[in-house]
Design a protein around this motif. Structure first.
Motif, PDB file in Angstrom:
ATOM      1  N   GLY A  37      -5.221   7.145  14.537  1.00 13.50           N
ATOM      2  CA  GLY A  37      -5.877   6.019  13.861  1.00 13.50           C
ATOM      3  C   GLY A  37      -7.091   5.536  14.635  1.00 13.50           C
ATOM      4  O   GLY A  37      -8.129   5.191  14.045  1.00 13.50           O
ATOM      5  N   ASP A  92      -6.756  -0.126  -1.168  1.00 17.07           N
ATOM      6  CA  ASP A  92      -6.499  -1.316  -0.348  1.00 17.07           C
ATOM      7  C   ASP A  92      -7.210  -1.262   0.997  1.00 17.07           C
ATOM      8  O   ASP A  92      -7.682  -2.280   1.511  1.00 17.07           O
ATOM      9  CB  ASP A  92      -4.993  -1.468  -0.106  1.00 17.07           C
ATOM     10  CG  ASP A  92      -4.246  -1.799  -1.386  1.00 17.07           C
ATOM     11  OD1 ASP A  92      -4.888  -2.331  -2.321  1.00 17.07           O
ATOM     12  OD2 ASP A  92      -3.021  -1.539  -1.445  1.00 17.07           O
ATOM     13  N   THR A  93      -7.295  -0.065   1.579  1.00 18.84           N
ATOM     14  CA  THR A  93      -7.909   0.038   2.903  1.00 18.84           C
ATOM     15  C   THR A  93      -9.373  -0.365   2.855  1.00 18.84           C
ATOM     16  O   THR A  93      -9.857  -1.136   3.696  1.00 18.84           O
ATOM     17  CB  THR A  93      -7.770   1.471   3.438  1.00 18.84           C
ATOM     18  OG1 THR A  93      -6.412   1.905   3.340  1.00 18.84           O
ATOM     19  CG2 THR A  93      -8.216   1.559   4.879  1.00 18.84           C
ATOM     20  N   ARG A  96      -9.829  -4.173   2.215  1.00 17.69           N
ATOM     21  CA  ARG A  96      -9.653  -4.994   3.412  1.00 17.69           C
ATOM     22  C   ARG A  96     -10.860  -4.871   4.342  1.00 17.69           C
ATOM     23  O   ARG A  96     -11.262  -5.828   5.007  1.00 17.69           O
ATOM     24  CB  ARG A  96      -8.384  -4.573   4.134  1.00 17.69           C
ATOM     25  CG  ARG A  96      -7.127  -5.168   3.519  1.00 17.69           C
ATOM     26  CD  ARG A  96      -5.907  -4.838   4.341  1.00 17.69           C
ATOM     27  NE  ARG A  96      -5.523  -3.438   4.185  1.00 17.69           N
ATOM     28  CZ  ARG A  96      -4.750  -2.781   5.020  1.00 17.69           C
ATOM     29  NH1 ARG A  96      -4.313  -3.377   6.123  1.00 17.69           N
ATOM     30  NH2 ARG A  96      -4.445  -1.522   4.801  1.00 17.69           N
ATOM     31  N   ALA A 103      -9.496  -1.805   8.945  1.00 21.22           N
ATOM     32  CA  ALA A 103      -8.191  -1.593   8.305  1.00 21.22           C
ATOM     33  C   ALA A 103      -7.689  -0.184   8.596  1.00 21.22           C
ATOM     34  O   ALA A 103      -8.476   0.775   8.665  1.00 21.22           O
ATOM     35  CB  ALA A 103      -8.308  -1.820   6.798  1.00 21.22           C
ATOM     36  N   ARG A 104      -6.355  -0.079   8.760  1.00 14.64           N
ATOM     37  CA  ARG A 104      -5.686   1.212   8.910  1.00 14.64           C
ATOM     38  C   ARG A 104      -4.510   1.260   7.949  1.00 14.64           C
ATOM     39  O   ARG A 104      -3.860   0.244   7.688  1.00 14.64           O
ATOM     40  CB  ARG A 104      -5.165   1.421  10.333  1.00 14.64           C
ATOM     41  CG  ARG A 104      -6.231   1.529  11.390  1.00 14.64           C
ATOM     42  CD  ARG A 104      -5.584   1.812  12.728  1.00 14.64           C
ATOM     43  NE  ARG A 104      -6.526   1.784  13.829  1.00 14.64           N
ATOM     44  CZ  ARG A 104      -6.188   2.016  15.102  1.00 14.64           C
ATOM     45  NH1 ARG A 104      -4.920   2.278  15.404  1.00 14.64           N
ATOM     46  NH2 ARG A 104      -7.095   1.969  16.047  1.00 14.64           N
ATOM     47  N   GLN A 105      -4.233   2.475   7.457  1.00 16.06           N
ATOM     48  CA  GLN A 105      -3.133   2.603   6.507  1.00 16.06           C
ATOM     49  C   GLN A 105      -2.679   4.059   6.431  1.00 16.06           C
ATOM     50  O   GLN A 105      -3.482   4.984   6.642  1.00 16.06           O
ATOM     51  CB  GLN A 105      -3.566   2.119   5.112  1.00 16.06           C
ATOM     52  CG  GLN A 105      -2.439   1.990   4.125  1.00 16.06           C
ATOM     53  CD  GLN A 105      -2.910   1.397   2.802  1.00 16.06           C
ATOM     54  OE1 GLN A 105      -4.121   1.211   2.568  1.00 16.06           O
ATOM     55  NE2 GLN A 105      -1.957   1.095   1.920  1.00 16.06           N
ATOM     56  N   ARG A 106      -1.372   4.237   6.144  1.00 17.80           N
ATOM     57  CA  ARG A 106      -0.821   5.581   5.890  1.00 17.80           C
ATOM     58  C   ARG A 106      -0.312   5.603   4.462  1.00 17.80           C
ATOM     59  O   ARG A 106       0.615   4.893   4.093  1.00 17.80           O
ATOM     60  CB  ARG A 106       0.337   5.885   6.852  1.00 17.80           C
ATOM     61  CG  ARG A 106      -0.095   6.167   8.268  1.00 17.80           C
ATOM     62  CD  ARG A 106       1.105   6.337   9.171  1.00 17.80           C
ATOM     63  NE  ARG A 106       2.029   7.328   8.632  1.00 17.80           N
ATOM     64  CZ  ARG A 106       3.293   7.463   9.014  1.00 17.80           C
ATOM     65  NH1 ARG A 106       3.786   6.632   9.923  1.00 17.80           N
ATOM     66  NH2 ARG A 106       4.053   8.394   8.501  1.00 17.80           N
ATOM     67  N   THR A 107      -0.948   6.436   3.643  1.00 20.45           N
ATOM     68  CA  THR A 107      -0.560   6.526   2.232  1.00 20.45           C
ATOM     69  C   THR A 107      -0.682   7.962   1.763  1.00 20.45           C
ATOM     70  O   THR A 107      -1.632   8.674   2.103  1.00 20.45           O
ATOM     71  CB  THR A 107      -1.478   5.653   1.349  1.00 20.45           C
ATOM     72  OG1 THR A 107      -2.839   6.050   1.534  1.00 20.45           O
ATOM     73  CG2 THR A 107      -1.334   4.187   1.696  1.00 20.45           C
ATOM     74  N   ARG A 128     -15.037   4.905   5.003  1.00 27.08           N
ATOM     75  CA  ARG A 128     -13.609   5.286   5.020  1.00 27.08           C
ATOM     76  C   ARG A 128     -13.470   6.649   5.697  1.00 27.08           C
ATOM     77  O   ARG A 128     -14.151   7.610   5.329  1.00 27.08           O
ATOM     78  CB  ARG A 128     -13.071   5.346   3.599  1.00 27.08           C
ATOM     79  CG  ARG A 128     -11.608   5.752   3.466  1.00 27.08           C
ATOM     80  CD  ARG A 128     -11.235   5.829   1.988  1.00 27.08           C
ATOM     81  NE  ARG A 128      -9.827   6.113   1.777  1.00 27.08           N
ATOM     82  CZ  ARG A 128      -9.319   7.333   1.685  1.00 27.08           C
ATOM     83  NH1 ARG A 128     -10.108   8.397   1.818  1.00 27.08           N
ATOM     84  NH2 ARG A 128      -8.022   7.500   1.465  1.00 27.08           N
ATOM     85  N   SER A 130     -10.511   9.536   6.805  1.00 29.80           N
ATOM     86  CA  SER A 130      -9.114   9.898   6.524  1.00 29.80           C
ATOM     87  C   SER A 130      -8.835  11.315   7.021  1.00 29.80           C
ATOM     88  O   SER A 130      -9.745  12.131   7.190  1.00 29.80           O
ATOM     89  CB  SER A 130      -8.832   9.816   5.020  1.00 29.80           C
ATOM     90  OG  SER A 130      -9.619  10.754   4.313  1.00 29.80           O
TER      91      SER A 130
END
Length: 294
Positions: A37, A92-93, A96, A103-107, A128, A130
Protein backbone atom coordinates in the motif's frame (compact mmCIF):
# COMPACT_ATOMS: atom_id res chain seq x y z
CA UNK A 1 12.84 -41.32 31.49
CA UNK A 2 14.27 -40.61 28.06
CA UNK A 3 11.04 -41.76 26.41
CA UNK A 4 9.14 -39.19 28.46
CA UNK A 5 11.51 -36.23 28.52
CA UNK A 6 11.79 -35.95 24.73
CA UNK A 7 8.01 -35.88 24.00
CA UNK A 8 7.40 -33.42 26.84
CA UNK A 9 10.15 -31.12 25.58
CA UNK A 10 8.88 -31.47 22.02
CA UNK A 11 5.32 -30.57 23.02
CA UNK A 12 6.54 -27.59 25.05
CA UNK A 13 8.66 -26.37 22.14
CA UNK A 14 5.76 -26.87 19.70
CA UNK A 15 3.38 -24.86 21.91
CA UNK A 16 5.94 -22.08 22.32
CA UNK A 17 6.61 -21.97 18.57
CA UNK A 18 2.88 -21.94 17.82
CA UNK A 19 2.31 -19.04 20.19
CA UNK A 20 5.23 -17.22 18.56
CA UNK A 21 4.56 -18.18 14.94
CA UNK A 22 0.89 -17.19 14.78
CA UNK A 23 1.51 -13.53 15.69
CA UNK A 24 4.52 -13.50 13.37
CA UNK A 25 2.41 -14.87 10.53
CA UNK A 26 -0.18 -12.15 11.12
CA UNK A 27 2.59 -9.56 11.28
CA UNK A 28 4.09 -10.83 8.01
CA UNK A 29 0.74 -10.53 6.25
CA UNK A 30 0.08 -7.07 7.63
CA UNK A 31 3.60 -5.88 6.83
CA UNK A 32 3.56 -7.07 3.22
CA UNK A 33 0.17 -5.52 2.51
CA UNK A 34 1.16 -2.32 4.30
CA UNK A 35 4.39 -2.12 2.30
CA UNK A 36 2.54 -2.69 -0.95
CA UNK A 37 0.00 0.00 0.00
CA UNK A 38 2.86 2.37 0.74
CA UNK A 39 4.43 1.60 -2.65
CA UNK A 40 1.12 2.33 -4.41
CA UNK A 41 0.73 5.56 -2.45
CA UNK A 42 4.23 6.72 -3.39
CA UNK A 43 3.63 5.81 -7.04
CA UNK A 44 0.39 7.84 -7.06
CA UNK A 45 2.09 10.85 -5.44
CA UNK A 46 4.95 10.70 -7.94
CA UNK A 47 2.38 10.67 -10.74
CA UNK A 48 0.58 13.70 -9.31
CA UNK A 49 3.86 15.62 -9.21
CA UNK A 50 4.78 14.59 -12.73
CA UNK A 51 1.38 15.39 -14.28
CA UNK A 52 0.95 18.82 -12.70
CA UNK A 53 -2.26 20.88 -12.63
CA UNK A 54 -2.41 21.44 -16.38
CA UNK A 55 -4.79 18.51 -17.02
CA UNK A 56 -7.65 20.44 -15.37
CA UNK A 57 -7.76 22.84 -18.38
CA UNK A 58 -8.30 20.00 -20.82
CA UNK A 59 -4.73 19.46 -21.94
CA UNK A 60 -3.95 15.88 -22.94
CA UNK A 61 -2.19 13.91 -20.21
CA UNK A 62 0.07 10.93 -20.57
CA UNK A 63 0.65 9.05 -17.34
CA UNK A 64 3.96 7.34 -16.60
CA UNK A 65 4.12 3.55 -16.76
CA UNK A 66 3.74 1.89 -13.38
CA UNK A 67 6.38 -0.48 -12.07
CA UNK A 68 5.55 -4.15 -12.31
CA UNK A 69 1.82 -4.77 -12.16
CA UNK A 70 0.99 -1.30 -10.87
CA UNK A 71 -1.76 0.45 -12.89
CA UNK A 72 -2.18 4.23 -12.72
CA UNK A 73 -5.31 6.23 -13.51
CA UNK A 74 -6.13 9.95 -13.44
CA UNK A 75 -9.65 11.01 -12.39
CA UNK A 76 -11.43 14.37 -12.58
CA UNK A 77 -13.28 15.96 -9.65
CA UNK A 78 -16.41 14.04 -10.65
CA UNK A 79 -14.61 10.74 -10.25
CA UNK A 80 -14.46 9.90 -13.97
CA UNK A 81 -11.40 8.35 -15.58
CA UNK A 82 -9.47 10.87 -17.67
CA UNK A 83 -6.34 8.92 -18.51
CA UNK A 84 -4.51 5.72 -17.64
CA UNK A 85 -5.83 2.36 -16.50
CA UNK A 86 -8.62 1.76 -14.07
CA UNK A 87 -12.38 1.56 -13.78
CA UNK A 88 -14.51 4.21 -15.49
CA UNK A 89 -15.54 5.56 -12.11
CA UNK A 90 -13.04 5.67 -9.29
CA UNK A 91 -15.29 4.28 -6.57
CA UNK A 92 -14.98 4.86 -2.86
CA UNK A 93 -11.19 5.13 -2.90
CA UNK A 94 -11.15 7.97 -5.42
CA UNK A 95 -14.08 9.73 -3.72
CA UNK A 96 -12.22 9.76 -0.42
CA UNK A 97 -9.12 11.12 -2.19
CA UNK A 98 -11.21 13.84 -3.84
CA UNK A 99 -12.47 14.72 -0.37
CA UNK A 100 -8.92 15.71 0.50
CA UNK A 101 -7.22 12.67 1.99
CA UNK A 102 -5.03 9.76 0.99
CA UNK A 103 -7.10 6.57 0.72
CA UNK A 104 -6.24 2.86 0.68
CA UNK A 105 -8.56 -0.05 0.05
CA UNK A 106 -8.63 -3.76 -0.84
CA UNK A 107 -11.48 -4.69 -3.14
CA UNK A 108 -12.16 -7.43 -5.70
CA UNK A 109 -8.69 -8.93 -5.46
CA UNK A 110 -7.01 -5.54 -5.85
CA UNK A 111 -5.00 -3.34 -3.59
CA UNK A 112 -5.82 0.33 -4.31
CA UNK A 113 -4.37 3.68 -3.20
CA UNK A 114 -5.54 7.13 -4.27
CA UNK A 115 -4.10 10.60 -3.60
CA UNK A 116 -5.65 13.99 -4.44
CA UNK A 117 -4.20 16.33 -7.08
CA UNK A 118 -4.56 20.00 -6.17
CA UNK A 119 -3.87 23.40 -7.58
CA UNK A 120 -3.44 25.98 -4.89
CA UNK A 121 -5.99 25.04 -2.28
CA UNK A 122 -8.42 23.49 -4.77
CA UNK A 123 -8.59 19.74 -5.50
CA UNK A 124 -8.68 19.28 -9.25
CA UNK A 125 -8.56 15.49 -9.47
CA UNK A 126 -7.07 12.30 -8.06
CA UNK A 127 -4.57 9.66 -9.11
CA UNK A 128 -5.49 6.04 -8.48
CA UNK A 129 -2.80 3.33 -8.25
CA UNK A 130 -3.76 -0.33 -8.07
CA UNK A 131 -2.20 -3.77 -8.27
CA UNK A 132 -3.40 -7.34 -7.98
CA UNK A 133 -3.34 -8.73 -4.47
CA UNK A 134 -2.19 -12.09 -5.84
CA UNK A 135 1.39 -10.85 -5.98
CA UNK A 136 1.20 -9.66 -2.40
CA UNK A 137 -0.29 -12.97 -1.30
CA UNK A 138 2.51 -14.79 -3.10
CA UNK A 139 5.08 -12.88 -1.05
CA UNK A 140 3.05 -13.51 2.11
CA UNK A 141 3.01 -17.25 1.38
CA UNK A 142 6.76 -17.23 0.81
CA UNK A 143 7.19 -15.47 4.13
CA UNK A 144 4.96 -18.02 5.83
CA UNK A 145 6.93 -20.86 4.24
CA UNK A 146 10.17 -19.38 5.56
CA UNK A 147 8.57 -19.03 8.98
CA UNK A 148 7.43 -22.66 8.85
CA UNK A 149 10.93 -23.75 7.89
CA UNK A 150 12.38 -21.86 10.84
CA UNK A 151 9.80 -23.47 13.14
CA UNK A 152 10.71 -26.93 11.89
CA UNK A 153 14.39 -26.15 12.34
CA UNK A 154 13.68 -24.94 15.87
CA UNK A 155 11.76 -28.16 16.58
CA UNK A 156 14.69 -30.20 15.32
CA UNK A 157 17.07 -28.30 17.56
CA UNK A 158 14.63 -28.77 20.46
CA UNK A 159 14.59 -32.53 19.84
CA UNK A 160 18.40 -32.70 19.83
CA UNK A 161 18.66 -30.63 23.01
CA UNK A 162 15.88 -32.65 24.68
CA UNK A 163 17.58 -35.95 23.85
CA UNK A 164 20.86 -34.66 25.23
CA UNK A 165 19.23 -33.39 28.41
CA UNK A 166 17.33 -36.66 28.79
CA UNK A 167 20.63 -38.51 28.53
CA UNK A 168 22.19 -36.21 31.14
CA UNK A 169 19.25 -36.72 33.50
CA UNK A 170 18.92 -40.48 33.03
CA UNK A 171 22.64 -41.41 33.08
CA UNK A 172 23.00 -41.12 36.90
CA UNK A 173 19.89 -43.25 37.42
CA UNK A 174 21.10 -45.86 34.94
CA UNK A 175 24.47 -45.96 36.71
CA UNK A 176 22.64 -46.37 40.03
CA UNK A 177 20.66 -49.28 38.56
CA UNK A 178 23.88 -50.98 37.42
CA UNK A 179 25.40 -50.47 40.87
CA UNK A 180 22.32 -52.01 42.49
CA UNK A 181 22.59 -55.05 40.22
CA UNK A 182 26.25 -55.46 41.17
CA UNK A 183 25.34 -55.33 44.85
CA UNK A 184 22.56 -57.86 44.26
CA UNK A 185 25.18 -60.15 42.69
CA UNK A 186 27.23 -59.96 45.90
CA UNK A 187 29.66 -57.09 45.29
CA UNK A 188 29.18 -55.06 48.47
CA UNK A 189 32.09 -52.78 47.53
CA UNK A 190 30.13 -51.25 44.63
CA UNK A 191 29.11 -47.65 45.21
CA UNK A 192 27.02 -45.21 43.18
CA UNK A 193 29.04 -42.45 41.54
CA UNK A 194 28.26 -38.77 41.99
CA UNK A 195 26.91 -36.61 39.19
CA UNK A 196 26.35 -32.90 38.64
CA UNK A 197 22.61 -33.11 39.34
CA UNK A 198 21.43 -32.52 42.89
CA UNK A 199 18.50 -34.96 43.09
CA UNK A 200 20.30 -38.05 41.70
CA UNK A 201 23.27 -37.19 43.95
CA UNK A 202 21.00 -37.28 47.00
CA UNK A 203 19.67 -40.68 45.92
CA UNK A 204 23.23 -41.92 45.36
CA UNK A 205 24.35 -40.73 48.82
CA UNK A 206 21.39 -42.45 50.49
CA UNK A 207 22.02 -45.62 48.47
CA UNK A 208 25.73 -45.69 49.39
CA UNK A 209 24.91 -45.12 53.07
CA UNK A 210 22.42 -47.99 53.00
CA UNK A 211 24.89 -50.35 51.30
CA UNK A 212 27.62 -49.38 53.79
CA UNK A 213 25.36 -50.20 56.72
CA UNK A 214 24.34 -53.51 55.18
CA UNK A 215 28.00 -54.41 54.56
CA UNK A 216 28.87 -53.67 58.20
CA UNK A 217 25.92 -55.71 59.47
CA UNK A 218 26.85 -58.65 57.27
CA UNK A 219 30.48 -58.45 58.42
CA UNK A 220 29.38 -58.51 62.06
CA UNK A 221 27.17 -61.49 61.34
CA UNK A 222 30.06 -63.34 59.71
CA UNK A 223 32.21 -62.73 62.77
CA UNK A 224 29.42 -63.81 65.07
CA UNK A 225 28.80 -66.99 63.07
CA UNK A 226 32.49 -67.89 63.01
CA UNK A 227 32.85 -67.28 66.76
CA UNK A 228 29.71 -69.24 67.61
CA UNK A 229 30.82 -72.11 65.40
CA UNK A 230 34.18 -72.21 67.13
CA UNK A 231 32.60 -72.12 70.58
CA UNK A 232 30.20 -74.92 69.70
CA UNK A 233 32.79 -77.07 67.98
CA UNK A 234 35.13 -77.42 71.00
CA UNK A 235 32.62 -78.77 73.61
CA UNK A 236 30.96 -81.01 71.06
CA UNK A 237 34.32 -82.56 70.21
CA UNK A 238 35.01 -83.22 73.89
CA UNK A 239 31.53 -84.65 74.30
CA UNK A 240 32.01 -87.00 71.39
CA UNK A 241 35.37 -88.22 72.71
CA UNK A 242 33.93 -88.79 76.19
CA UNK A 243 31.01 -90.78 74.85
CA UNK A 244 33.24 -92.81 72.58
CA UNK A 245 35.53 -93.62 75.50
CA UNK A 246 32.58 -94.59 77.72
CA UNK A 247 31.22 -96.83 75.02
CA UNK A 248 34.65 -98.42 74.47
CA UNK A 249 34.94 -99.40 78.16
CA UNK A 250 32.39 -102.10 79.01
CA UNK A 251 32.88 -101.48 82.73
CA UNK A 252 32.13 -97.74 82.57
CA UNK A 253 28.83 -96.25 83.62
CA UNK A 254 27.22 -94.38 80.67
CA UNK A 255 25.40 -92.17 83.09
CA UNK A 256 28.65 -90.48 84.13
CA UNK A 257 29.43 -89.71 80.47
CA UNK A 258 25.95 -88.33 79.95
CA UNK A 259 26.28 -86.20 83.09
CA UNK A 260 29.54 -84.84 81.75
CA UNK A 261 27.86 -84.13 78.42
CA UNK A 262 25.08 -82.26 80.19
CA UNK A 263 27.69 -80.22 82.08
CA UNK A 264 29.57 -79.34 78.88
CA UNK A 265 26.47 -78.28 76.95
CA UNK A 266 24.78 -76.40 79.78
CA UNK A 267 25.21 -72.56 80.06
CA UNK A 268 28.07 -71.64 82.30
CA UNK A 269 31.45 -69.93 82.41
CA UNK A 270 33.43 -69.65 79.25
CA UNK A 271 36.17 -72.06 80.38
CA UNK A 272 33.63 -74.86 80.92
CA UNK A 273 32.00 -74.39 77.50
CA UNK A 274 35.37 -74.13 75.77
CA UNK A 275 37.17 -77.08 77.44
CA UNK A 276 39.43 -79.04 75.11
CA UNK A 277 39.08 -82.71 74.32
CA UNK A 278 42.39 -83.45 76.11
CA UNK A 279 41.13 -81.86 79.32
CA UNK A 280 38.01 -84.02 79.17
CA UNK A 281 40.17 -87.14 78.81
CA UNK A 282 42.34 -86.10 81.80
CA UNK A 283 39.46 -85.25 84.11
CA UNK A 284 37.23 -88.21 83.24
CA UNK A 285 39.43 -91.16 82.48
CA UNK A 286 38.32 -94.79 82.70
CA UNK A 287 38.98 -94.79 86.45
CA UNK A 288 36.59 -91.87 87.02
CA UNK A 289 33.94 -93.54 84.95
CA UNK A 290 34.31 -96.78 86.89
CA UNK A 291 34.21 -94.88 90.18
CA UNK A 292 31.10 -93.22 89.06
CA UNK A 293 29.67 -96.68 88.38
CA UNK A 294 30.53 -97.90 91.83
Amino acid sequence: MRARVVPVALVAAAVALFLLAVPLAVAIRFTFFADEGGELERAAMATVVRVGPGFSSGDPVELPRGQGEVRLGLYDPAGRLLSGAGPATGGDTVRRALAGGVARQRTDGELVAAVPASSGERIIGAVRASTSSRGVWARVLWGWAALLGLCLLALGVAVVVARRQASVLSSPLEALARTSLSIADGDLTARAARSTITEPDEVARAHNAMVGRLARLLERERHFTANASHRLRTPLTGLRLGLEEALADPDSDPRAALAEAAELTSPGPHHRRGAAAGDLRDRHGPTSLRAGGR
